[in-house]
Design an enzyme around this catalytic site. Sequence first.
Site, mmCIF file in Angstrom:
data_model
loop_
_atom_site.group_PDB
_atom_site.id
_atom_site.type_symbol
_atom_site.label_atom_id
_atom_site.label_comp_id
_atom_site.label_asym_id
_atom_site.label_seq_id
_atom_site.Cartn_x
_atom_site.Cartn_y
_atom_site.Cartn_z
ATOM 1 N N LYS A 25 -7.207 12.724 -0.115
ATOM 2 C CA LYS A 25 -7.952 12.966 0.965
ATOM 3 C C LYS A 25 -9.027 12.075 1.072
ATOM 4 O O LYS A 25 -9.795 11.785 0.126
ATOM 5 C CB LYS A 25 -8.435 14.440 1.045
ATOM 6 N N SER A 26 -9.469 11.662 2.412
ATOM 7 C CA SER A 26 -10.681 10.978 2.461
ATOM 8 C C SER A 26 -11.930 11.583 2.452
ATOM 9 O O SER A 26 -12.257 12.172 3.331
ATOM 10 C CB SER A 26 -10.561 10.128 3.889
#
EC number: 3.6.4.12
Length: 652
Positions: A25-26
Amino acid sequence: MADPHDSREDEAVEEEEEIDETGYKSVNDAVLFAIEVSESMLAPRPSADLKKAGPESPARAAIKCAYHLMQQRIISNPKDMMGVLFFGTEASKFYDEDENSRGDLSYPHCYLFTDLDVPAAEDVKKLRALAEDDEETNQILVPSKERVSMANVLFCANQIFTSKASNFLSRRLFVVTDNDNPHGDDRSLRSAATVRAKDLYDLGVIIELFPISRPDHEFDRTKFYDDIIYKTSPTDPEAPSADPASTQTPSVGGDGITLLKSLLSSISSKSVPRRALFSNIPLEIGPGFKISVKGYLIFKRQEPARSCYIWLGGEKPEIAKGVTTQIADDTARTVEKWEIRKAYKFGGEQISFTPEEQQALRNFGDPVIQIIGFKPISALPFWASIKHPTFIYPSEEDYVGSTRVFSALYQKLLKDQKMALVWFIARRNASPVLAAMLPGAEKLDENGVQRIPPGMWLLPLPFADDIRQNPETNLVVAPEPLIDQMRTVIQQLQLPKAQYDPLKYPNPSLQWHYRILQALALDEDLPEQPEDKTIPRYRQIDKRAGEYVISWGEELEAQYRKMFEEQPKTSTLAKRPGRAEAAEGPSKRAKTEADGGQGVTAEVRSHYERGDLSKLTLPVLKEFLAAQKLSTAGKKAELIERVEEYFERKGG
């Protein structure tokens, strides 16, 4: 207009907002280094190894660690923030680089050397100069004669995080110090520091302590820092549940070189936040019995992340912005996104589906990890590992008590050496897989730093069409003298402690890519050749095992001659033609034509009766078909089919 692309592209587009190119996930990360400046931290510690560099002080080792981390972040994580704060200095500084003061706030004996921001080339150069220039170090790192208040330091860090990284999900404060009891018996200062630490905890900032033991004193966390350091942060969604083993950082000491290596190992293990591959997936142990877990991709191949292009035609390198436009072939007009539909070929025709129909075709249910049954770990064959495993860890967000249930299941499986077979759907629109859920024990390195945390691993199992039969091989066992001498060679070439550490052998291609980017970003000279630590050390190998290798080669020649001398004269080995005879060729062809191809016909007939025509070589098949005046064109499968038809017509 139809776009006959694979349906997997839709899945990638739908997950683009939450999963980056690394598989995580960013999540942007903000790290603030807080390094104490004192007489003991500035005192150099000589190296025990005379071949190494000279004396190294703990403060300089910490600065070099911060420089190495910033050097890595400017390339691998360009959106992360990093800053360096010195506390305990005689001078005080708390303003931005443009000399604009932050109001009337004053933090005595706190020196903000690098403001918390995305590292720029000037920041890296500035920190490198501080790590290498003794004169500049002596001007800035002057210890204060007064006692520094830890509450003041923590409040300063609070203001930095609030003003510079207020919307970051991951914010961490790295404290490097050798003073385990900064306030002694002063309860008021200890209480104030505890309150400021609680403020950071409520803000979502994780405090990581890197204690340094003195030569005459072992660092004791219980005196002060256990009261201000919390295990996890309540507002950080990427922080796993409480795990005492993962939050303990061993105190490091010794000479300067050992100190630098230990700090680099400790900081590197905590420099990257644990970013979840998937969050809060239900782990269904039984009907109606669920807990929530997170998944982490710990093992992943590192590759150069070419996320942008650099234009070098100007005065300084700049990031080039690309624009993609889709144009129709016939009219050359711009095609809008809503005009594009995906189509798939079935029976020679293109059939298009709406986006809703495509999602319905790929929908196998909600994400879940469902336990089907349990098996002994010994029942899992070694060849079943075809993909990277996923590490899972409990989460209390959806189901309270998940940590206790997960821990009980983990301990039971680890004790009984069992594994669980699970039905695993990682995220929406992902293909379901059968996986083995294996318990994994905690592993530490030589410095006591955690390398692999305790938890469960999901190992995807292969389907039937993923497994291929191994080709038939004739195993030839070497004679005993050759085996004995090769055993000596292997013993001479074993690594120290008989352990291979992949961390000591970085990927030369990846490091060369990073080195070029670093040279472009910092205006350095381009390196001439990469540093490749995977190249064997030929001189050392020759020194340790050269004589044994030569002796083994002589024994190999002796065994080879002995094997051919023992063969009878009528054996096929003795009659095997040499290269010169084999190159002539016409004699063998003349013999074949003389006997009318009867030998080849008998050989092909025998293979046909046994049903293994595929073992014949292509020249033999063509020779047989030519003798029968049949076509020799086509692939091997076509030739075999032609031979089978011939014998069927002849009645076998």
